[in-house]
Design an enzyme around this catalytic site. Sequence first.
Site, PDB file in Angstrom:
ATOM      1  CB  SER A 124      -0.862  -0.010   1.263  1.00 45.62           C
ATOM      2  OG  SER A 124      -1.476   1.243   1.454  1.00 45.62           O
ATOM      3  CE1 TYR A 150      -4.151  -2.665   5.356  1.00 49.09           C
ATOM      4  CE2 TYR A 150      -3.600  -0.326   5.198  1.00 49.09           C
ATOM      5  CZ  TYR A 150      -3.921  -1.518   4.588  1.00 49.09           C
ATOM      6  OH  TYR A 150      -3.999  -1.584   3.228  1.00 49.09           O
ATOM      7  CE  LYS A 154      -1.709  -4.264   3.083  1.00 47.83           C
ATOM      8  NZ  LYS A 154      -2.026  -5.581   2.484  1.00 47.83           N
TER       9      LYS A 154
HETATM   10  C1  UD1 Z   1      -7.174   4.515   3.440  1.00 47.80           C
HETATM   11  C2  UD1 Z   1      -6.147   4.131   4.468  1.00 47.80           C
HETATM   12  C3  UD1 Z   1      -4.997   3.458   3.774  1.00 47.80           C
HETATM   13  C4  UD1 Z   1      -5.488   2.240   3.024  1.00 47.80           C
HETATM   14  C5  UD1 Z   1      -6.564   2.670   2.034  1.00 47.80           C
HETATM   15  C6  UD1 Z   1      -7.191   1.450   1.408  1.00 47.80           C
HETATM   16  C7  UD1 Z   1      -6.424   5.746   6.305  1.00 47.80           C
HETATM   17  C8  UD1 Z   1      -5.786   6.861   7.069  1.00 47.80           C
HETATM   18  N1  UD1 Z   1      -5.746   5.303   5.228  1.00 47.80           N
HETATM   19  O1  UD1 Z   1      -6.586   5.470   2.564  1.00 47.80           O
HETATM   20  O2  UD1 Z   1      -4.047   3.071   4.737  1.00 47.80           O
HETATM   21  O3  UD1 Z   1      -4.421   1.629   2.321  1.00 47.80           O
HETATM   22  O4  UD1 Z   1      -7.594   3.390   2.716  1.00 47.80           O
HETATM   23  O5  UD1 Z   1      -8.044   1.857   0.377  1.00 47.80           O
HETATM   24  O6  UD1 Z   1      -7.499   5.288   6.642  1.00 47.80           O
HETATM   25  N2  UD1 Z   1     -13.019  10.706   3.359  1.00 47.80           N
HETATM   26  C9  UD1 Z   1     -14.087  11.496   3.733  1.00 47.80           C
HETATM   27  N3  UD1 Z   1     -15.216  10.881   4.227  1.00 47.80           N
HETATM   28  C10 UD1 Z   1     -15.316   9.521   4.372  1.00 47.80           C
HETATM   29  C11 UD1 Z   1     -14.211   8.719   3.984  1.00 47.80           C
HETATM   30  C12 UD1 Z   1     -13.082   9.359   3.501  1.00 47.80           C
HETATM   31  O7  UD1 Z   1     -14.040  12.718   3.626  1.00 47.80           O
HETATM   32  O8  UD1 Z   1     -16.347   9.032   4.842  1.00 47.80           O
HETATM   33  C13 UD1 Z   1     -11.820  11.360   2.778  1.00 47.80           C
HETATM   34  C14 UD1 Z   1     -10.529  11.133   3.559  1.00 47.80           C
HETATM   35  O9  UD1 Z   1     -10.349  12.098   4.544  1.00 47.80           O
HETATM   36  C15 UD1 Z   1      -9.492  11.193   2.440  1.00 47.80           C
HETATM   37  C16 UD1 Z   1     -10.236  10.643   1.215  1.00 47.80           C
HETATM   38  O10 UD1 Z   1     -11.621  10.787   1.511  1.00 47.80           O
HETATM   39  O11 UD1 Z   1      -9.139  12.530   2.175  1.00 47.80           O
HETATM   40  C17 UD1 Z   1      -9.934   9.186   0.929  1.00 47.80           C
HETATM   41  O12 UD1 Z   1     -10.160   8.413   2.111  1.00 47.80           O
HETATM   42  P1  UD1 Z   1     -10.154   6.810   2.082  1.00 47.80           P
HETATM   43  O13 UD1 Z   1     -11.028   6.339   0.979  1.00 47.80           O
HETATM   44  O14 UD1 Z   1     -10.481   6.344   3.462  1.00 47.80           O
HETATM   45  O15 UD1 Z   1      -8.681   6.445   1.684  1.00 47.80           O
HETATM   46  P2  UD1 Z   1      -7.281   6.846   2.365  1.00 47.80           P
HETATM   47  O16 UD1 Z   1      -7.477   7.487   3.695  1.00 47.80           O
HETATM   48  O17 UD1 Z   1      -6.496   7.603   1.357  1.00 47.80           O
END
Ligand code: UD1
Length: 339
Positions: A124, A150, A154
Amino acid sequence: MTVLVTGGTGYIGSHTCVVLLENGYDVIVADDLSNSSEEALRRVERITGKTLTFYKADVCDRAALDRIFEANKIDCVIHFAGFKAVGESTQKPLEYYDNNLASTISLAKVMSEHGCKRMIFSSSATVYDGRNVPSPFSETDRTGNCTNPYGWTKFMNEQILRDWAASDPGVSVVNLRYFNPIGAHPSGLIGEDPSGIPNNLMPYISQVAVGRRDHLNIFGNDYDTPDGTGVRDYIHVMDLAEGHLKAVEYAVSHTGEEVFNLGTGTGYSVMDIVKAFEKASGIRIPYVIAERRPGDLAELYSDPVKSKKILGWEAVRGLEEMCRDTWNWQKNNPNGYEG
Ligand code: UD1
């Protein structure tokens, strides 16, 4: 060529099975179904018109792995199986370290015993030291300083496999660092089916669209990004699956350990994703601005040059296609595989 896919019933695993079968590989799946459904494999067979072999097995169970390797001549392993919820990993660190490390070690040991020495590992972008290194991340950038167990699993698994490859000139390891996979197979038959409340952005949005959730919480709009919301490198899961095919080809023709980013190189914000999804689905996504999520970075995207140059792979599907295919899957399967 026979490929063993651990975690093959999961989101990325099932899409990779489709690509492998369509490219003439024999596929064996080992999965304990702890967070997935066997129905995904029936759908993979429907899409491809081919059959695969399924073993319900925990990858930590060395005896079970041994039986799989006894019964089949396996040329390469793609190791997806593992716990993957970031938040949960901070609550249950020992379970995460135990499961995610023991499975990789068991698998590599059994592989060695059976003379199968090619492994593609599901790593990842979270292994990059994103708090100290700016995007775009290239494979030579510093790793570590992970924000949760997690991420550390990795990081540690990469190292375990790197050391295995260094110890035996016959071993080939490809560590693939995924950015943010979204989308689904264009048939709408397979896709992401998270259990419980989705942790990740796209499945959350699609569950709002289908009426399972009330509204999206946007975790912060005061980041140092063009619109203040977090920026990520979203990649279509079919592009990601094709990256695995290229990695298998690479492992067959090389030994040693290599690491590749699988990303597009383009960053989109949370707001970009919401708007693109609304356009693709014709459905408005209500949202509220919430607190920043602990551990989140402002932006995280890849430098995809090495994968293009060495693997001969690059992502070809755009954001519109990612949203269209996500929606096609979700609207046809509002409750996932159980629905
Ligand atoms: C997350 C994990 C990462 C993992 C990946 C798998 C964290 C900190 N990181 O990445 O380790 O490998 O998923 O796909 O959890 N967001 C919202 N609202 C939501 C969900 C997300 O605003 O309900 C935003 C987050 O703040 C971020 C973006 O959407 O800016 C992407 O979030 P997400 O899909 O959870 O991925 P990552 O955080 O990049």
